[in-house]
Structure formats: structure tokens, C-alpha cells
Design an enzyme around this catalytic site. Structure first.
Site, PDB file in Angstrom:
ATOM      1  N   CYS A 418       1.451   2.184   6.281  1.00 56.38           N
ATOM      2  CA  CYS A 418       0.520   3.210   5.821  1.00 56.38           C
ATOM      3  C   CYS A 418       0.956   4.581   6.339  1.00 56.38           C
ATOM      4  O   CYS A 418       1.135   4.770   7.542  1.00 56.38           O
ATOM      5  CB  CYS A 418      -0.887   2.885   6.313  1.00 56.38           C
ATOM      6  SG  CYS A 418      -2.091   4.220   6.045  1.00 56.38           S
ATOM      7  N   GLU A 419       1.143   5.512   5.436  1.00 59.79           N
ATOM      8  CA  GLU A 419       1.607   6.829   5.853  1.00 59.79           C
ATOM      9  C   GLU A 419       0.514   7.662   6.518  1.00 59.79           C
ATOM     10  O   GLU A 419       0.811   8.679   7.151  1.00 59.79           O
ATOM     11  CB  GLU A 419       2.172   7.596   4.661  1.00 59.79           C
ATOM     12  CG  GLU A 419       1.148   8.047   3.639  1.00 59.79           C
ATOM     13  CD  GLU A 419       1.767   8.891   2.539  1.00 59.79           C
ATOM     14  OE1 GLU A 419       1.045   9.742   1.982  1.00 59.79           O
ATOM     15  OE2 GLU A 419       2.956   8.706   2.215  1.00 59.79           O
ATOM     16  N   HIS A 420      -0.721   7.252   6.395  1.00 62.61           N
ATOM     17  CA  HIS A 420      -1.818   8.004   6.999  1.00 62.61           C
ATOM     18  C   HIS A 420      -2.000   7.681   8.475  1.00 62.61           C
ATOM     19  O   HIS A 420      -2.438   8.534   9.256  1.00 62.61           O
ATOM     20  CB  HIS A 420      -3.130   7.731   6.257  1.00 62.61           C
ATOM     21  CG  HIS A 420      -3.120   8.208   4.848  1.00 62.61           C
ATOM     22  ND1 HIS A 420      -3.936   7.667   3.864  1.00 62.61           N
ATOM     23  CD2 HIS A 420      -2.379   9.168   4.230  1.00 62.61           C
ATOM     24  CE1 HIS A 420      -3.707   8.275   2.712  1.00 62.61           C
ATOM     25  NE2 HIS A 420      -2.767   9.185   2.915  1.00 62.61           N
ATOM     26  N   HIS A 421      -1.702   6.431   8.881  1.00 61.50           N
ATOM     27  CA  HIS A 421      -1.945   6.019  10.263  1.00 61.50           C
ATOM     28  C   HIS A 421      -0.724   5.394  10.933  1.00 61.50           C
ATOM     29  O   HIS A 421      -0.791   5.000  12.093  1.00 61.50           O
ATOM     30  CB  HIS A 421      -3.103   5.008  10.323  1.00 61.50           C
ATOM     31  CG  HIS A 421      -4.402   5.541   9.792  1.00 61.50           C
ATOM     32  ND1 HIS A 421      -4.785   5.353   8.486  1.00 61.50           N
ATOM     33  CD2 HIS A 421      -5.378   6.265  10.383  1.00 61.50           C
ATOM     34  CE1 HIS A 421      -5.960   5.930   8.290  1.00 61.50           C
ATOM     35  NE2 HIS A 421      -6.348   6.487   9.411  1.00 61.50           N
ATOM     36  N   GLN A 461      -1.213   2.297  -0.900  1.00 61.49           N
ATOM     37  CA  GLN A 461      -1.181   1.153  -1.807  1.00 61.49           C
ATOM     38  C   GLN A 461      -1.233   1.591  -3.266  1.00 61.49           C
ATOM     39  O   GLN A 461      -0.588   0.980  -4.132  1.00 61.49           O
ATOM     40  CB  GLN A 461      -2.339   0.199  -1.493  1.00 61.49           C
ATOM     41  CG  GLN A 461      -2.305  -1.086  -2.317  1.00 61.49           C
ATOM     42  CD  GLN A 461      -3.360  -2.087  -1.876  1.00 61.49           C
ATOM     43  OE1 GLN A 461      -3.793  -2.067  -0.728  1.00 61.49           O
ATOM     44  NE2 GLN A 461      -3.786  -2.940  -2.788  1.00 61.49           N
ATOM     45  N   HIS A 489      -5.160  -3.985   5.240  1.00 60.20           N
ATOM     46  CA  HIS A 489      -4.684  -2.778   5.913  1.00 60.20           C
ATOM     47  C   HIS A 489      -5.103  -2.813   7.382  1.00 60.20           C
ATOM     48  O   HIS A 489      -6.298  -2.846   7.696  1.00 60.20           O
ATOM     49  CB  HIS A 489      -5.262  -1.522   5.240  1.00 60.20           C
ATOM     50  CG  HIS A 489      -4.713  -1.267   3.877  1.00 60.20           C
ATOM     51  ND1 HIS A 489      -3.870  -0.207   3.593  1.00 60.20           N
ATOM     52  CD2 HIS A 489      -4.860  -1.947   2.708  1.00 60.20           C
ATOM     53  CE1 HIS A 489      -3.542  -0.244   2.307  1.00 60.20           C
ATOM     54  NE2 HIS A 489      -4.139  -1.286   1.747  1.00 60.20           N
ATOM     55  N   CYS A 491      -5.004  -0.457   9.379  1.00 58.63           N
ATOM     56  CA  CYS A 491      -5.761   0.755   9.711  1.00 58.63           C
ATOM     57  C   CYS A 491      -7.249   0.574   9.448  1.00 58.63           C
ATOM     58  O   CYS A 491      -8.079   1.237  10.071  1.00 58.63           O
ATOM     59  CB  CYS A 491      -5.225   1.956   8.936  1.00 58.63           C
ATOM     60  SG  CYS A 491      -5.281   1.791   7.138  1.00 58.63           S
TER      61      CYS A 491
END
Length: 535
Positions: A418-421, A461, A489, A491
Site C-alpha cells: 500500500c503506497e499510503h502506509h 487496489q 489490507h 493498514c
């Protein structure tokens, strides 16, 4: 079962880790049960977040990412908050949690038996948490089963067992030490006749590394593809695992569908260093992942570590020349994160944690999708081949249609980041498409390669689903494509709302599937009934 003492020790004298020149105020000693400076918790967190955020930016740059693009602008802050939340147990006081929840409870009359507050067995099953693995800095799932035998007409509030488990889970941990710490503190605070703790732990697999023994997950529906590792610890009446107390505890667990193999050898697993699969890369150089320029003759979809002499220096120069960040700078960034969390880099268990975490991240290095896909070796050695499913002849809606041109591939596994976390998400992809050729078989090698290629980078995703569909459209020479991704996920599971058990599905449709609801319904039906097609 003999329990090994917690591993410990210092680095070799004179060896100092490479760290970034970042000012921060770390938490107090991470080994204490209490936060000595509780009154400065907020300021400590606010002071150390910039250090973690700066380190995360270095890691993103080392992966070839633009830290200013929309999807990554807040990633450093999100990662810093996730690390803080995942290690909050260092500043929670156990005595305050348990001390006010000890209640008097009468037991069975003397000589008549045992129960209640005098010799009664209390078991709480299936307490789910996530913890950070101290060996690689990635989250792992842990399920607690805790029991104790009451004494002196004392019982503890049941929710406190989960709270105590959470305090120790929210630290950098290893399974056996986690079981030891929880059982020890409960024995000291409740003062029962004995405490039994069983942990079921799941750790994400390391791409390309083979021989990750202890055992693979025996509960495939739980965390498919993850390493399953059970450990246990007993105090007092539970010290002897062959005792009647243990037998009764295991019997109560089985009533709730929990089947634990007491014969598992914790000592053997620890001795083999097989709990964290990332330890299998110790002593190896750097992974060569999706980088055709690293060494001639390597496939661009290759996985796993390569023993290449001088590779670290090559990578240092290549990364720094291309992205302005070297491999050693990335390791220093991770060490700065550990310091900001209050950890001691000289602690033996953390000696190569930063290297392993960077090893993991480099599996998701940014590449040029258009160039790589067009030149990808679809029949590479790493492609997964499976038996051919039957050709579909089905009824779509109210009209009988020959669907011999309808091809599908169900349950293609994938693992992404996940690029956010900067946390993993994993699951399966389902691909359906109409072929332009009659009686054509689906090219499983090609489909698997496409899924793996696009998943091995920082992703969301929704984007991953779309990219797979567009690649199938191009590579399989078809305009009619439907892709469904089902994923869990980390995250969502390990931080914030902690919705353990949640699952996310995304759908992309192209061509005929946009308007043909009957075709979509037929494909969904095949996904639902996929057990009938599994080999």
C-alpha cells in the site's frame, strides 16, 4: 517443552550504525513496562514524528518514487502515525490496567470440588491483535488464547486479559517473548494458581526465499500464504505441559474450534531462526527485483536474492545516480525510525532489522510499466502453471449462448504494498475475458506474470485492478475483460480502526462486460462456485 530465554546482547564493541542526521526526541527506554516521562507523551510524539517522516521520504526516493505526487504526499505522516500507534504499548502501565479490575468471587465449598474464585478455570479465546516483528519491522497477526486458574477468591475482569495482550502486542515483538511476557505479568498481577497462554501467529512470506520452515498456514482461509507459527507458555500449574491443567485448557480451546498442536517445538523453531522468514536473507546481498539493468541475463520478473559479488556497492551507485539516494542511506533511514521509536540499535534482535526491511521494500521498486510489460518474458521460470479448467458452456440471462470463447482464471494470488502506509495487502485476482480465437485456452503463464508484475510496486487496489485489466486487454488481444480483486489490507487490520477480518473487493470491466450484465453475472457465479474448479 523447554523455553529458551529471550535473546539479547549487544553489537560488537565499536560498531556504530549508520543513521541519518535527523534531530528527534525518542521515547524513553523501550524495554521498560512503563513510560517514565508519561507527562511528555504528546511532545515526544510530536518531536519524533518529523524524524520518522523524513526517514520515510528517503525510503520513497530510494524506491524511485516522487514524494510530491498526490498519492504519496501524506504517506510519511501516515507511516509515522502507524508506527506510533503500533508501538504505543511501551507507554502503557500494566498495573493501572489490571489493578482496578480484580474482583472477589466465592469458590466451591472446601472439599466439594473447585470452581468460581477458588480453582476455577477461566479461558478467553480468539483475542486478535497485530504486532510489529522486531526482526523485519513488518506487522504480523497474533491470536491469543489465555487461561488462568483462579485462587484466593480472586477473578479478573475478562476484558483486561485482552487489554494486557494488546499492551505487549503493541511493541516490537517475537512470538515466544510475547507469550512469556503476557503469562508472566498476568501471573504477577492476578496471583492465580497458574496462567496458560497460546499464541497463533501469522507472518507474511518473503518473496523468492525458499525453505521458510516451521509450517505453512494450516488454516488456509485465515491468512492464505502466510507462515503460521504457534507458541505457548505456562506458569504455575501450567508449567508442565503434560499436566492435567494443560489437558483441560486444550480441551476448552477445542470447544471453540481451536486446535493446537502441543507437540510443536518452540525451541527447535527458534534455534532454526525460522519464525521470521525474512531472516532467511541474512548474509545475502541485495535482491534483484524488476530491474533489468542490474545484471545482464537476469529476467525482469525474477524474484529473490542473488549472491552477486559487489552488488551492494553497485546498488549504492545506481540508486544514488538515479534517485539521489543510496542503499546505505535507506538502511540509515530505517535505523532512524527505530531510534525515534525509542529502540536501542545495539540490541541483538535489531542488529539487521533495517537491512531486512529495506530488502522487503526493494521488492516494490518503481519501474517503467509500458517498457517492462511490452518486453516481459511471459514464460519466465517464475510463472505459475496450473491445470486447465473446463471450457465454459453456460446460460447467460435468459438466452443460451455458446461461451466457448469465454476464458477465465480464478484465484491468482498476489502480494502488493500500500503506497499510503507502506504496509502489505494481499489476496487473489479473478480474470475473465472473451477470446477472439475459437477453443483457445487461457495463457496462465501470461496472466500470472501480469498480476505479479503490477502488484510488485507501491499500489492502491483500485489502480492495480485497472492496470491488470488493461494489460490483459493488450497482452491477450481482447477488448472484453473483467477483473475482480479480493484483498486484505494490513493498514486496515493492524492500525486505526483495526477491522480484523475485513476484506476489500474491486472490479474493472472493459468492452462487452460494460453493458452485458448477463456476462458479468456468469463470471461472478464462476467466482462464487470456484471450489468446484480447484484442482
Amino acid at each position: 517443552m523447554k523455553l529458551l530465554p529471550p535473546m539479547g546482547g549487544l553489537r560488537e564493541a565499536g560498531h556504530e550504525p549508520t543513521t541519518l542526521a535527523i534531530d528527534f526526541k525518542p521515547y524513553p527506554d523501550a524495554c521498560t513496562d512503563e513510560c517514565e516521562d508519561a507527562h511528555v507523551d504528546n511532545s515526544a510524539e510530536s518531536d519524533s514524528n518529523p524524524a520518522i517522516m523524513a526517514a520515510v521520504k528517503v525510503l520513497l526516493q530510494g524506491l524511485g518514487e516522487d514524494v510530491n505526487r498526490d498519492g504519496l504526499k501524506k504517506t510519511p505522516l501516515r507511516v509515522a502515525k502507524a508506527f506510533r500507534d503500533g508501538t504505543r504499548g511501551y507507554c502503557q502501565i500494566i498495573k493501572d490496567i489490571v489493578g482496578g479490575a480484580i474482583f472477589p468471587e466465592a469458590g466451591v465449598e472446601s472439599g466439594a470440588g473447585y470452581g468460581g474464585g477458588n480453582g476455577g478455570l477461566v479461558v478467553v479465546r480468539n483475542i486478535d491483535h497485530f504486532s510489529y516483528c522486531e526482526a523485519c519491522l513488518l506487522p504480523f497477526k497474533v491470536r491469543f488464547h489465555i487461561g488462568y486458574i483462579s485462587s484466593s477468591q480472586r477473578v479478573v475482569g475478562l476484558s483486561k486479559l485482552s487489554r494486557v495482550a494488546e499492551v505487549f502486542a503493541k511493541r516490537l515483538q517475537a512470538p515466544q517473548r510475547l507469550a512469556d511476557e503476557v503469562s508472566k505479568i498476568l501471573h504477577e498481577t492476578i496471583r492465580p494458581l497458574g496462567v496458560a497462554v497460546v499464541l497463533e501467529c501469522w507472518h507474511v512470506q518473503f518473496p523468492g526465499v525458499q525453505g521458510n520452515a516451521y509450517k505453512f498456514n494450516s488454516q488456509a482461509e485465515e491468512m492464505p500464504g502466510w507462515l503460521h507459527f504457534p507458541v505457548h507458555r505456562g506458569t504455575g500449574a501450567f508449567e508442565d505441559e503434560n499436566s492435567d491443567a494443560w489437558s483441560e485448557f486444550i480441551a476448552v480451546l477445542s470447544l471453540g474450534g481451536v486446535n493446537i498442536e502441543r507437540s510443536c517445538s518452540n525451541a527447535y523453531a527458534v534455534q532454526r531462526r525460522s519464525w521470521c522468514p525474512f531472516q532467511a536473507v541474512d548474509g545475502l546481498h541485495l535482491p534483484v527485483i524488476n530491474d533489468r539493468t542490474m545484471e545482464h541475463g537476469l529476467r525482469c520478473n525474477g524474484h529473490g536474492p542473488k549472491r552477486i559479488s559487489g552488488m551492494n556497492s553497485q546498488v549504492n551507485s545506481k540508486l544514488q545516480a538515479k534517485y539521489g539516494v543510496s542503499y546505505s542511506m535507506m538502511i540509515g533511514a530505517v535505523e532512524s525510525i527505530l531510534l525515534a521509536l525509542g529502540e536501542d540499535l545495539k540490541r541483538e534482535e535489531l542488529r539487521v532489522t533495517a537491512t531486512r526491511f529495506v530488502w522487503w521494500l526493494l521488492n516494490f521498486r518503481r519501474t517503467n510499466p509500458a517498457l517492462q510489460v511490452n518486453g516481459l518474458d511471459w514464460n519466465g521460470a517464475n510463472s505459475v502453471r496450473r491445470g486447465s479448467p473446463p471450457v465454459l458452456h453456460t446460460t447467460l440471462g435468459s438466452t443460451d449462448i455458446d461461451c466457448s470463447h469465454f476464458l477465465f482464471e480464478i484465484d491468482v494470488p498476489f502480494l502488493s504494498q500500500c503506497e499510503h502506509h507502506l504496509l502489505p495487502f494481499f489476496g487473489v485476482a479473478h480474470i475473465g475475458y472473451f477470446s477472439v480465437k475459437e477453443n483457445e485456452e487461457p495463457d496462465r503463464s501470461k496472466i500470472n506474470s501480469i498480476v505479479q508484475f503490477f502488484s510488485q510496486k507501491l499500489q492502491v487496489q483500485e489502480r492495480l485492478t485497472k492496470q491488470i485489466a488493461e494489460a490483459i486487454h493488450s497482452a491477450c488481444n481482447t477488448v472484453d475483460v473483467m477483473v475482480v480483486l479480493e484483498a486484505s489490507h494490513i493498514c486496515m487490520l493492524s492500525r486505526g480502526i483495526e477491522k480484523i477480518g475485513s476484506n476489500t473487493a474491486t472490479v474493472t470491466v472493459l468492452g462487452r462486460f460494460v453493458t452485458d450484465s448477463a456476462a458479468k453475472a456468469a463470471f461472478f457465479k464462476k467466482i462464487v462456485s470456484r471450489d468446484a474448479h480447484r484442482k
